[in-house]
Each structure stands twice: as structure tokens, then as C-alpha cells.
Motif scaffolding. Structure first.
Motif, PDB file in Angstrom:
ATOM      1  N   THR A 167     -17.748  11.365   3.860  1.00  0.00           N
ATOM      2  CA  THR A 167     -18.317  10.140   3.305  1.00  0.00           C
ATOM      3  C   THR A 167     -17.422   8.958   3.712  1.00  0.00           C
ATOM      4  O   THR A 167     -16.289   9.161   4.147  1.00  0.00           O
ATOM      5  N   PRO A 168     -17.932   7.727   3.575  1.00  0.00           N
ATOM      6  CA  PRO A 168     -17.155   6.569   4.048  1.00  0.00           C
ATOM      7  C   PRO A 168     -15.774   6.476   3.418  1.00  0.00           C
ATOM      8  O   PRO A 168     -15.588   6.685   2.217  1.00  0.00           O
ATOM      9  N   ILE A 169     -14.794   6.134   4.257  1.00  0.00           N
ATOM     10  CA  ILE A 169     -13.418   5.967   3.809  1.00  0.00           C
ATOM     11  C   ILE A 169     -13.290   4.657   3.046  1.00  0.00           C
ATOM     12  O   ILE A 169     -13.870   3.635   3.429  1.00  0.00           O
ATOM     13  N   THR A 170     -12.538   4.685   1.963  1.00  0.00           N
ATOM     14  CA  THR A 170     -12.347   3.514   1.118  1.00  0.00           C
ATOM     15  C   THR A 170     -10.993   2.862   1.309  1.00  0.00           C
ATOM     16  O   THR A 170     -10.861   1.649   1.142  1.00  0.00           O
ATOM     17  N   ASP A 171      -9.966   3.656   1.647  1.00  0.00           N
ATOM     18  CA  ASP A 171      -8.623   3.094   1.731  1.00  0.00           C
ATOM     19  C   ASP A 171      -7.728   3.983   2.583  1.00  0.00           C
ATOM     20  O   ASP A 171      -7.977   5.198   2.712  1.00  0.00           O
ATOM     21  N   ILE A 172      -6.693   3.378   3.149  1.00  0.00           N
ATOM     22  CA  ILE A 172      -5.678   4.081   3.930  1.00  0.00           C
ATOM     23  C   ILE A 172      -4.314   3.607   3.461  1.00  0.00           C
ATOM     24  O   ILE A 172      -4.119   2.413   3.215  1.00  0.00           O
ATOM     25  N   ALA A 173      -3.367   4.521   3.335  1.00  0.00           N
ATOM     26  CA  ALA A 173      -1.990   4.157   2.999  1.00  0.00           C
ATOM     27  C   ALA A 173      -1.045   4.924   3.910  1.00  0.00           C
ATOM     28  O   ALA A 173      -1.315   6.063   4.293  1.00  0.00           O
ATOM     29  N   THR A 174       0.076   4.289   4.253  1.00  0.00           N
ATOM     30  CA  THR A 174       1.073   4.926   5.112  1.00  0.00           C
ATOM     31  C   THR A 174       2.461   4.706   4.534  1.00  0.00           C
ATOM     32  O   THR A 174       2.681   3.842   3.685  1.00  0.00           O
ATOM     33  N   GLU A 175       3.396   5.513   5.021  1.00  0.00           N
ATOM     34  CA  GLU A 175       4.803   5.358   4.669  1.00  0.00           C
ATOM     35  C   GLU A 175       5.627   5.764   5.879  1.00  0.00           C
ATOM     36  O   GLU A 175       5.309   6.767   6.543  1.00  0.00           O
ATOM     37  N   PRO A 176       6.688   5.015   6.214  1.00  0.00           N
ATOM     38  CA  PRO A 176       7.509   5.408   7.360  1.00  0.00           C
ATOM     39  C   PRO A 176       8.070   6.806   7.193  1.00  0.00           C
ATOM     40  O   PRO A 176       8.603   7.156   6.127  1.00  0.00           O
ATOM     41  N   ALA A 177       7.924   7.639   8.242  1.00  0.00           N
ATOM     42  CA  ALA A 177       8.423   9.020   8.182  1.00  0.00           C
ATOM     43  C   ALA A 177       9.925   9.091   8.379  1.00  0.00           C
ATOM     44  O   ALA A 177      10.540  10.129   8.131  1.00  0.00           O
ATOM     45  N   GLN A 178      10.547   7.986   8.861  1.00  0.00           N
ATOM     46  CA  GLN A 178      11.994   7.901   9.032  1.00  0.00           C
ATOM     47  C   GLN A 178      12.547   9.046   9.881  1.00  0.00           C
ATOM     48  O   GLN A 178      13.597   9.615   9.613  1.00  0.00           O
ATOM     49  N   GLN A 180      11.591  12.102  10.274  1.00  0.00           N
ATOM     50  CA  GLN A 180      11.498  13.477   9.795  1.00  0.00           C
ATOM     51  C   GLN A 180      10.264  14.142  10.390  1.00  0.00           C
ATOM     52  O   GLN A 180       9.139  13.670  10.207  1.00  0.00           O
ATOM     53  N   ASP A 181      10.468  15.251  11.078  1.00  0.00           N
ATOM     54  CA  ASP A 181       9.360  15.965  11.693  1.00  0.00           C
ATOM     55  C   ASP A 181       8.520  16.664  10.633  1.00  0.00           C
ATOM     56  O   ASP A 181       9.046  17.233   9.682  1.00  0.00           O
ATOM     57  N   GLY A 182       7.204  16.632  10.834  1.00  0.00           N
ATOM     58  CA  GLY A 182       6.308  17.359   9.953  1.00  0.00           C
ATOM     59  C   GLY A 182       6.062  16.722   8.612  1.00  0.00           C
ATOM     60  O   GLY A 182       5.398  17.301   7.759  1.00  0.00           O
ATOM     61  N   VAL A 183       6.580  15.514   8.388  1.00  0.00           N
ATOM     62  CA  VAL A 183       6.426  14.851   7.096  1.00  0.00           C
ATOM     63  C   VAL A 183       5.093  14.115   7.047  1.00  0.00           C
ATOM     64  O   VAL A 183       4.705  13.440   8.001  1.00  0.00           O
ATOM     65  N   ALA A 184       4.394  14.233   5.928  1.00  0.00           N
ATOM     66  CA  ALA A 184       3.151  13.499   5.734  1.00  0.00           C
ATOM     67  C   ALA A 184       3.464  12.018   5.601  1.00  0.00           C
ATOM     68  O   ALA A 184       4.278  11.625   4.765  1.00  0.00           O
ATOM     69  N   ASP A 185       2.836  11.188   6.422  1.00  0.00           N
ATOM     70  CA  ASP A 185       3.127   9.755   6.365  1.00  0.00           C
ATOM     71  C   ASP A 185       1.876   8.890   6.346  1.00  0.00           C
ATOM     72  O   ASP A 185       1.961   7.675   6.465  1.00  0.00           O
ATOM     73  N   VAL A 220      -5.406   4.084  -2.670  1.00  0.00           N
ATOM     74  CA  VAL A 220      -4.455   5.183  -2.524  1.00  0.00           C
ATOM     75  C   VAL A 220      -3.125   4.631  -2.019  1.00  0.00           C
ATOM     76  O   VAL A 220      -3.082   3.628  -1.306  1.00  0.00           O
ATOM     77  N   GLN A 221      -2.018   5.290  -2.449  1.00  0.00           N
ATOM     78  CA  GLN A 221      -0.674   4.898  -2.032  1.00  0.00           C
ATOM     79  C   GLN A 221       0.136   6.163  -1.739  1.00  0.00           C
ATOM     80  O   GLN A 221      -0.185   7.256  -2.224  1.00  0.00           O
ATOM     81  N   LEU A 222       1.212   5.997  -0.946  1.00  0.00           N
ATOM     82  CA  LEU A 222       2.064   7.126  -0.564  1.00  0.00           C
ATOM     83  C   LEU A 222       3.515   6.700  -0.690  1.00  0.00           C
ATOM     84  O   LEU A 222       3.914   5.657  -0.151  1.00  0.00           O
ATOM     85  N   TRP A 223       4.311   7.513  -1.424  1.00  0.00           N
ATOM     86  CA  TRP A 223       5.726   7.182  -1.627  1.00  0.00           C
ATOM     87  C   TRP A 223       6.543   8.458  -1.793  1.00  0.00           C
ATOM     88  O   TRP A 223       6.316   9.234  -2.709  1.00  0.00           O
ATOM     89  N   GLN A 224       7.464   8.682  -0.869  1.00  0.00           N
ATOM     90  CA  GLN A 224       8.405   9.801  -0.933  1.00  0.00           C
ATOM     91  C   GLN A 224       7.714  11.132  -1.252  1.00  0.00           C
ATOM     92  O   GLN A 224       8.130  11.876  -2.137  1.00  0.00           O
TER      93      GLN A 224
END
Length: 336
Positions: A167-178, A180-185, A220-224
Motif C-alpha cells: 500500500t502507499p508509503i506514508t513516511d520514511i526515516a533514516t539514521e546514520p549507520a556510522q 557499522q556493517d549490517g545496521v538498520a539505518d 516513523v522515526q529511527l534512533w539507535q
């Protein structure tokens, strides 16, 4: 999973924020979720604000005390189509060596220099492949490394398209992976309440899909490693990004949530909803077991206003701003 309610700060007599000078708008903010973007420019002692109103977006600059300094109107690029074009979102994307202002609409994606002075890129939406009953539009903007990610219907537009939603996307959030390999960002949300968690890079990889429950996820938001999702039933859910496990469910608001925002330096989470309330939460992890913890810090009521946008004005969360439908000003709040 732990359920929690918005019970207010531990000492209701202590206020963390107070109302400050408002910034006037030429027209009210449109009744769209996430209808406020803020960019702090410490080197120039300025803060930029972006608000959508129908076929135009207002970009304003203000001094630290809220004195408006300049204002610019951006409009949808002319194109084919008989219906009046409307802007769906405006958002600043901070890239490693550049800051761009991105504007999405029913016509396409427009990218400007950070002050909106020059358009540097235009991507038209192709509606030729869409059934006549489906609307084609872009909504949801975020920067991930050197990429600017924009949602077009159920897909994410990069140098390629990523398919993860039905279904249609409503929001996108990102966080710097700094590094780190394999980290969700990166995390994306859609109208069914489903979330997709991604790892960015030369090739984006879908790590986890969190199923919805029939209620739209508007922000939506992403933090640590914590995914914070705000829903149409007024709830905020906190998930583990790596596993998709729901750790905390907060009955935060009485009506639909219209905006979430994070102050990354301190882990403050802002939630705003159509119930006229803005809440400030503190996210953390238990030093004993690493589980997600949350504490309610502050509430602000914007009386008789349908709130449609709210965002911290700095990464430390010492101030925030709010927009509302039929409200011809940006409300500002600063720490006491």
C-alpha cells in the motif's frame, strides 16, 4: 511487550517548555501529516522552516528569537494533467557535502538549493502505468548517506526503485549507520500500518518487515536501533529495528497521530496528534538488559487547532515548533 499511557511528567508542576514568539505565515498549513520541516543553520545563526499549503510551499528563515527574516514561495512545476497539482511534503535532506530542499507533489519530485533559490533537479512522475482509479503521487522524504530517498506510491525511488510495500508509503526515516556493517539505518511506513526496515548502501537490503494491523502509520522515526511509529489510533509503538519485535505500546493520544520527530543527541521523541496535544518522551535502554525504556516528559495543548506538523528545532531537543490547519503562524516553544 509493555503497554503505557500518557500520564504526564512525574512532577506536573514543572514545565520543560514555554511558548515563544510565533512566526507568521502567508496562509495556513495544509491538513497533511508531517507538514513541517525545520533546518537549523548554526553557522549563520538562522533556522529555516518549510510548510505546505495547497499548490505552494512556504520557506521561511528566522532569527533565534523568532524574528522572521525572509520568506519564499515555491510552486509545483508545470506539467501535464488537468487536475490542480498539490504539494504533498517539503523536507530538507542533509547529505555529506550538501543540503537540499526536496518538494514532492502529484506531478513529481523537485530538489532545490537549501534556501529554495534554485531548482537543481526535477523528476516527473509517470502515471502511464497506473490504473485510472489509482492516484500517482510522491510522499515521504529522507536522506541516507549520499542518497535521497522519496516514496512514490508503494515504492521507494532512488537511483532504482525498492519494492517492499503493498500500500502507499506514508513516511520514511533514516539514521546514520556510522560505518557499522549490517545496521538498520532506514525505515518506511505505509497506509496499512506495515513497516519495512532497510540497510542502505550501494544496494539497499530489506532486513525486517513488521506487519500492520489495519491502522495507517502516519509517521516513523529511527534512533539507535529503536523504531518509533505513530498510528491513526493515537498509539506510538516502539520496535527493535533488527528483529521487528514490539517492545512498548504507548496510548499516547486520543486521536490520530500526525507527526513524530526525534532529537538525536538526547533521544527525545516528540509526538503530535489531532487531539491538539504535543507530547515529549525520553527514549533510552536499560543498562541491565538493554531493553527499550520510555519516560513521559512534557505535554503541550494547542487549543482549538488541528495540529498537522511538529518538529524539534535543534538536535538537542531544547525547542520545537508546531503547525496547524487554519492556523496562520508557526508556533514556537523553547525550554524553560
Amino acid at each position: 511487550m509493555v503497554a503505557a499511557d500518557s500520564e504526564g511528567p512525574k512532577d506536573p508542576g514543572i514545565r520543560m517548555f514555554r511558548r515563544e514568539r510565533s512566526i507568521p505565515l502567508q496562509g495556513s498549513a495544509a491538513a497533511l501529516c508531517n507538514n513541517l520541516s525545520v533546518l537549523q543553520l548554526p553557522a549563520r545563526n538562522l533556522t529555516l522552516f518549510g510548510v505546505v499549503h495547497g499548490p505552494s510551499a512556504q520557506v521561511l528563515s528566522a532569527a533565534p528569537d523568532g524574528v522572521p527574516l525572509a520568506q519564499r514561495q515555491l510552486h509545483v512545476k508545470e506539467g501535464a494533467g488537468v487536475s490542480a497539482p498539490h504539494i504533498t511534503q517539503v523536507h530538507w535532506c542533509v547529505l555529506p557535502f550538501r543540503v537540499l530542499l526536496v518538494l514532492t507533489s502529484h506531478r513529481g519530485i523537485q530538489m532545490y538549493e537549501s534556501d529554495g533559490s534554485i531548482m537543481v533537479y526535477w523528476h516527473a512522475l509517470d502515471s502511464g502505468d497506473a490504473p485510472s482509479v489509482q492516484a500517482v503521487f510522491a510522499r515521504g522524504i529522507a536522506a541516507s548517506g549520499h542518497f535521497i530517498c522519496v516514496a512514490k506510491g508503494p515504492n521507494i525511488v532512488l537511483s532504482e526503485e525498492l519494492a517492499g510495500h503493498q500500500t502507499p508509503i506514508t513516511d520514511i526515516a533514516t539514521e546514520p549507520a556510522q560505518g557499522q556493517d549490517g545496521v538498520a539505518d532506514m525505515v518506511t511506513a505505509d497506509d496499512s500500518g506495515s513497516l519495512c526496515v532497510w540497510r542502505s548502501g550501494p544496494e539497499f537490503t530489506l532486513l525486517t518487515r513488521i506487519p500492520g494491523f489495519g491502522v495507517p502509520c502516519s509517521s516513523v522515526q529511527l534512533w539507535q536501533g529503536i523504531v518509533a511509529a505513530g498510528y491513526g489510533n493515537g498509539q506510538v509503538h516502539l520496535y527493535e529495528a533488527t528483529t521487528g519485535t514490539l517492545n512498548i505500546q504507548i496510548n499516547a493520544h486520543a486521536r490520530a497521530i500526525c507527526a513524530l520527530n526525534l532529537a538525536p543527541e538526547v533521544g527525545k521523541l516528540l509526538s503530535a496528534a489531532e487531539d491538539t496535544f504535543v507530547h515529549i518522551w525520553k527514549l533510552s535502554r536499560s543498562p541491565q538488559n538493554g531493553c527499550i525504556e520510555v519516560e513521559h516528559c512534557h505535554s503541550e495543548c494547542v487549543s482549538d487547532t488541528q495540529v498537522c506538523g511538529a518538529q524539534f528545532c535543534d538536535p538537542s531537543g531544547s525547542s520545537f515548533a508546531v503547525t496547524g490547519y487554519d492556523l496562520t503562524e508557526i508556533l514556537r516553544f523553547g525550554s524553560v
